[in-house]
Design a protein around this motif. Sequence first.
Motif, PDB file in Angstrom:
ATOM      1  N   GLY A 273     -17.570 -69.220 -23.030  1.00 24.29           N
ATOM      2  CA  GLY A 273     -18.578 -68.167 -22.826  1.00 24.29           C
ATOM      3  C   GLY A 273     -18.030 -66.855 -22.310  1.00 24.29           C
ATOM      4  N   ILE A 274     -16.702 -66.759 -22.127  1.00 20.63           N
ATOM      5  CA  ILE A 274     -16.125 -65.494 -21.622  1.00 20.63           C
ATOM      6  C   ILE A 274     -15.827 -64.566 -22.811  1.00 20.63           C
ATOM      7  N   PRO A 275     -16.355 -63.344 -22.783  1.00 17.88           N
ATOM      8  CA  PRO A 275     -16.167 -62.442 -23.925  1.00 17.88           C
ATOM      9  C   PRO A 275     -14.737 -61.899 -23.998  1.00 17.88           C
ATOM     10  N   VAL A 276     -13.876 -62.596 -24.710  1.00 16.27           N
ATOM     11  CA  VAL A 276     -12.475 -62.189 -24.845  1.00 16.27           C
ATOM     12  C   VAL A 276     -11.950 -62.658 -26.202  1.00 16.27           C
ATOM     13  N   PHE A 277     -11.044 -61.877 -26.796  1.00 17.04           N
ATOM     14  CA  PHE A 277     -10.340 -62.320 -28.002  1.00 17.04           C
ATOM     15  C   PHE A 277      -8.908 -61.803 -27.931  1.00 17.04           C
ATOM     16  N   PHE A 278      -8.041 -62.396 -28.770  1.00 18.47           N
ATOM     17  CA  PHE A 278      -6.631 -61.984 -28.719  1.00 18.47           C
ATOM     18  C   PHE A 278      -6.258 -61.174 -29.951  1.00 18.47           C
ATOM     19  N   THR A 279      -5.212 -60.388 -29.801  1.00 18.26           N
ATOM     20  CA  THR A 279      -4.545 -59.833 -30.974  1.00 18.26           C
ATOM     21  C   THR A 279      -3.058 -59.737 -30.664  1.00 18.26           C
ATOM     22  N   ILE A 280      -2.227 -59.769 -31.715  1.00 17.53           N
ATOM     23  CA  ILE A 280      -0.769 -59.766 -31.549  1.00 17.53           C
ATOM     24  C   ILE A 280      -0.183 -58.894 -32.654  1.00 17.53           C
ATOM     25  N   ASP A 281       0.698 -57.960 -32.283  1.00 16.10           N
ATOM     26  CA  ASP A 281       1.363 -57.159 -33.308  1.00 16.10           C
ATOM     27  C   ASP A 281       2.710 -57.796 -33.653  1.00 16.10           C
ATOM     28  N   ALA A 282       3.642 -57.018 -34.167  1.00 19.77           N
ATOM     29  CA  ALA A 282       4.904 -57.609 -34.631  1.00 19.77           C
ATOM     30  C   ALA A 282       5.834 -57.861 -33.448  1.00 19.77           C
ATOM     31  N   GLY A 283       5.441 -58.803 -32.618  1.00 19.44           N
ATOM     32  CA  GLY A 283       6.207 -59.143 -31.436  1.00 19.44           C
ATOM     33  C   GLY A 283       5.521 -60.297 -30.733  1.00 19.44           C
ATOM     34  N   PRO A 284       6.086 -60.764 -29.635  1.00 17.35           N
ATOM     35  CA  PRO A 284       5.558 -61.959 -28.970  1.00 17.35           C
ATOM     36  C   PRO A 284       4.477 -61.697 -27.911  1.00 17.35           C
ATOM     37  N   GLN A 285       4.152 -60.426 -27.683  1.00 18.17           N
ATOM     38  CA  GLN A 285       3.183 -60.131 -26.603  1.00 18.17           C
ATOM     39  C   GLN A 285       1.759 -60.409 -27.075  1.00 18.17           C
ATOM     40  N   ILE A 286       0.931 -60.846 -26.126  1.00 19.47           N
ATOM     41  CA  ILE A 286      -0.477 -61.093 -26.431  1.00 19.47           C
ATOM     42  C   ILE A 286      -1.310 -59.981 -25.803  1.00 19.47           C
ATOM     43  N   LYS A 287      -2.274 -59.502 -26.548  1.00 19.97           N
ATOM     44  CA  LYS A 287      -3.225 -58.568 -25.964  1.00 19.97           C
ATOM     45  C   LYS A 287      -4.586 -59.235 -26.010  1.00 19.97           C
ATOM     46  N   ALA A 288      -5.187 -59.432 -24.848  1.00 20.63           N
ATOM     47  CA  ALA A 288      -6.503 -60.063 -24.784  1.00 20.63           C
ATOM     48  C   ALA A 288      -7.530 -58.965 -24.530  1.00 20.63           C
ATOM     49  N   VAL A 289      -8.405 -58.765 -25.498  1.00 15.75           N
ATOM     50  CA  VAL A 289      -9.409 -57.689 -25.393  1.00 15.75           C
ATOM     51  C   VAL A 289     -10.684 -58.305 -24.823  1.00 15.75           C
ATOM     52  N   CYS A 290     -11.243 -57.664 -23.794  1.00 12.21           N
ATOM     53  CA  CYS A 290     -12.426 -58.265 -23.153  1.00 12.21           C
ATOM     54  C   CYS A 290     -13.363 -57.190 -22.616  1.00 12.21           C
ATOM     55  N   THR A 291     -14.508 -57.637 -22.158  1.00  9.88           N
ATOM     56  CA  THR A 291     -15.433 -56.700 -21.527  1.00  9.88           C
ATOM     57  C   THR A 291     -14.965 -56.509 -20.072  1.00  9.88           C
ATOM     58  N   PRO A 292     -15.256 -55.338 -19.476  1.00 12.93           N
ATOM     59  CA  PRO A 292     -14.656 -54.995 -18.184  1.00 12.93           C
ATOM     60  C   PRO A 292     -14.883 -56.038 -17.085  1.00 12.93           C
TER      61      PRO A 292
END
Length: 323
Positions: A273-292
Amino acid sequence: MKATAKARANIALVKYWGKLNTDLNIPAVGSISITLDKLWTETEVEFGKSISADTFFLNNEARKDQLDRVISCLDILRSHAKVSYAARVVSHNNFPTGAGLASSASGFAALTMAAARSLGLNFPPNKLSIIARQGSGSAARSIFGGFVEMHVGSKGDGSDSFAEPILSSDDWPLEVVVAITERKEKEVSSRIGMAKSELTSPYYGEWVKTSPIDLNSVREAIQAQDFEQLAEVAELNCLKMHAVAIASQPPLVYWNSATVACIHAVRELRRSGIPVFFTIDAGPQIKAVCTPGVSKNVEKVLRDIPGVLDTLVTGLGPGVEEI
Ligand code: DP6
């Protein structure tokens, strides 16, 4: 003749992977990104008669390996200004370079603005975006803040292949938790990786064909501020890009084990139920996009995953600025 500019990194929610025209660096697919406030490049450019050759320093180190790309960008601006002076370019990134955190995006956006201003060129943002694109495709988006869409365009000369803002960060102030899982520069750059995918990945054709569906859906989700739709399509598009890369020859696996552990952790958080999703570019880092409201919670979960070296939380930031 000196100017300094600051540009922020961006992360794509619908990815650019593949080119229509290599010489003009026209992308094969459109893309949509968010500009990140706390990850930036500051670049000072000085042109002058007393400077004998173009030089480029990044974080106090001469980067001869990057000089040709910097010179191509400077050449475009020199030809607009009708001058032939050499330039001294001094850049600083406040985050790891070349590790999948979009340093070429902030780098070429800052370079374009600083070089244009130091030559007295007062170009509108879409023109800066076209020039930045020729340095690095993703840099075309870092000219703008908030939510940004990059267009492929339809003109062979690339004159309608630029980015434009689609929603401001004030309208939808999302946050991003970046989990750093590796500090060194990646072995295969995006530029080389996408060229390999174009030539060898059996999924490349489908990737290009289905990208407009993801673009429409993400644009619609952003306009309606529909987090659930944004999350579903952005994750799908990210995994599709990586599937194209993984199926290239030789295979491009940009992830490490911590990246995969973070993917599962973010999906688990969303299921709970937590509003978050991931994205990853051409590398190993994770970016988790979420509401504040949930970024602290997301950061806590990611920080405890083995292999996560560091985390940072950022809001969405503005476009390039002269400082
Ligand atoms: C995976 O903009 O670095 O980050 O145009 O060759 O410089 P060049 O490529 P670059 O590619 C970025 C690829 C990506 C996805 C994205 O940012 O859209």
